[in-house]
Design an enzyme around this catalytic site. Structure first.
Site, PDB file in Angstrom:
ATOM      1  N   GLU A 132      25.442  64.577  15.125  1.00 51.22           N
ATOM      2  CA  GLU A 132      25.808  64.635  16.534  1.00 51.22           C
ATOM      3  C   GLU A 132      24.728  65.334  17.369  1.00 51.22           C
ATOM      4  O   GLU A 132      25.012  65.938  18.398  1.00 51.22           O
ATOM      5  CB  GLU A 132      27.170  65.309  16.709  1.00 51.22           C
ATOM      6  CG  GLU A 132      28.310  64.480  16.138  1.00 51.22           C
ATOM      7  CD  GLU A 132      29.621  64.627  16.878  1.00 51.22           C
ATOM      8  OE1 GLU A 132      29.638  65.197  17.984  1.00 51.22           O
ATOM      9  OE2 GLU A 132      30.642  64.159  16.342  1.00 51.22           O
ATOM     10  N   HIS A 187      29.816  64.023  20.556  1.00 46.83           N
ATOM     11  CA  HIS A 187      28.554  63.756  21.257  1.00 46.83           C
ATOM     12  C   HIS A 187      28.022  62.386  20.862  1.00 46.83           C
ATOM     13  O   HIS A 187      27.928  62.078  19.673  1.00 46.83           O
ATOM     14  CB  HIS A 187      27.514  64.824  20.909  1.00 46.83           C
ATOM     15  CG  HIS A 187      27.971  66.210  21.247  1.00 46.83           C
ATOM     16  ND1 HIS A 187      28.886  66.891  20.476  1.00 46.83           N
ATOM     17  CD2 HIS A 187      27.655  67.028  22.276  1.00 46.83           C
ATOM     18  CE1 HIS A 187      29.109  68.074  21.028  1.00 46.83           C
ATOM     19  NE2 HIS A 187      28.376  68.180  22.117  1.00 46.83           N
ATOM     20  N   LYS A 193      36.069  68.436  24.454  1.00 44.62           N
ATOM     21  CA  LYS A 193      34.750  68.319  25.094  1.00 44.62           C
ATOM     22  C   LYS A 193      34.062  67.042  24.627  1.00 44.62           C
ATOM     23  O   LYS A 193      34.058  66.733  23.436  1.00 44.62           O
ATOM     24  CB  LYS A 193      33.881  69.523  24.727  1.00 44.62           C
ATOM     25  CG  LYS A 193      32.430  69.397  25.219  1.00 44.62           C
ATOM     26  CD  LYS A 193      31.491  70.325  24.475  1.00 44.62           C
ATOM     27  CE  LYS A 193      30.038  69.978  24.785  1.00 44.62           C
ATOM     28  NZ  LYS A 193      29.093  70.684  23.906  1.00 44.62           N
TER      29      LYS A 193
END
Length: 253
Positions: free
Chosen positions: A86, A143, A170
């Site tokens: 990531e 991510h 997130k």
């Protein structure tokens, strides 16, 4: 909306909180970075421990965490091992990832830990349980450095993080064009208004996505990342300038 509070910092209330990363390789680098923050206005420090040369020696991780806590005083610390899959500096096996995060949570030296949400549900749940047992908050993250997924997929990922029990979902994605930035912002608004019962953090990376790091208060992202010195991801701007812009937006809406 539930506010997440760490050391008096209320995430999900008011101006988006500024998170400043530390990406030092040695203990000396890490402490030097922390000392350099000086007069810069920020709310949370993210220790990107995947950069640390001794990250696989827990005694040295704990020793550095103690020293970092001494330097930072009462500032909240977010502990993050960003894996190479990531965008991080190192690879780590899931069992070792669980052990590292669980052990640092038990020390009482950090206030939050970042857990990559797609490590595997059982692993993620184990880390979240260990963190919460020690009154440590969890940021579940994802991510994508290659693209921006569809709006529906972004919302799905954020909802999954919430369902897993993370305190703050997130997501960070890479835009290929300006429309991708609008996709990220639209997904943020939908999650924040229709599904979230806790703060979320979203961002579109690189220069194209910079606006997403500034307008969180408008669309529903509760924190953003600003650099003092070395950046930890593409598109981060200087924390001092970031603070000025966030305040100007806050005072105008």
């Amino acid at each position: 909306m539930n506010i997440v509070e760490v050391r008096g910092v209320k995430i999900g209330e008011g101006t988006p909180k500024i998170i400043v990363p530390i990406v030092g390789v040695t203990k000396e680098d890490i402490l030097s970075a922390a000392k350099s923050f000086g007069e810069v206005k920020y709310d949370i420090v993210e220790w990107r421990v995947d950069w640390f040369e001794n990250v696989f020696d827990f005694a040295k991780v704990e020793d550095t965490a103690k020293a970092l806590r001494d330097v930072l005083g009462d500032k909240p610390i977010l502990f993050t091992f960003r894996t190479s899959k990531e965008g991080g500096e190192k690879a780590i096996e899931p069992a070792a990832y669980v052990e590292l995060n669980s052990k640092i949570a038990a020390t009482g030296l950090v206030d939050m830990i970042d857990v990559e949400a797609f490590t595997g549900d059982d692993y993620v749940k184990e880390i979240i349980e260990a963190a919460h047992k020690n009154n440590v908050k969890v940021v579940a993250s994802n991510h994508d450095f290659g693209k921006t997924p569809a709006k529906e997929d972004l919302v799905y990922r954020l909802r999954k993080m919430q369902d897993l029990g993370a305190d703050i979902p997130k997501i960070a994605v890479m835009p290929q064009n300006k429309k991708d930035v609008l996709t990220l912002l639209s997904a943020t608004e939908a999650m924040a208004n229709d599904y979230a019962d806790r703060p979320i953090i979203t961002m579109s990376m690189a220069g194209t996505g910079l606006i997403s790091r500034l307008c969180g208060e408008v669309f529903g992202s509760a924190a953003t990342f600003g650099a003092v010195g070395k950046v930890s991801a593409p598109g981060q701007m200087n924390a001092k300038d970031l603070g000025t812009i966030l305040t100007l937006i806050h005072d105008s809406i």
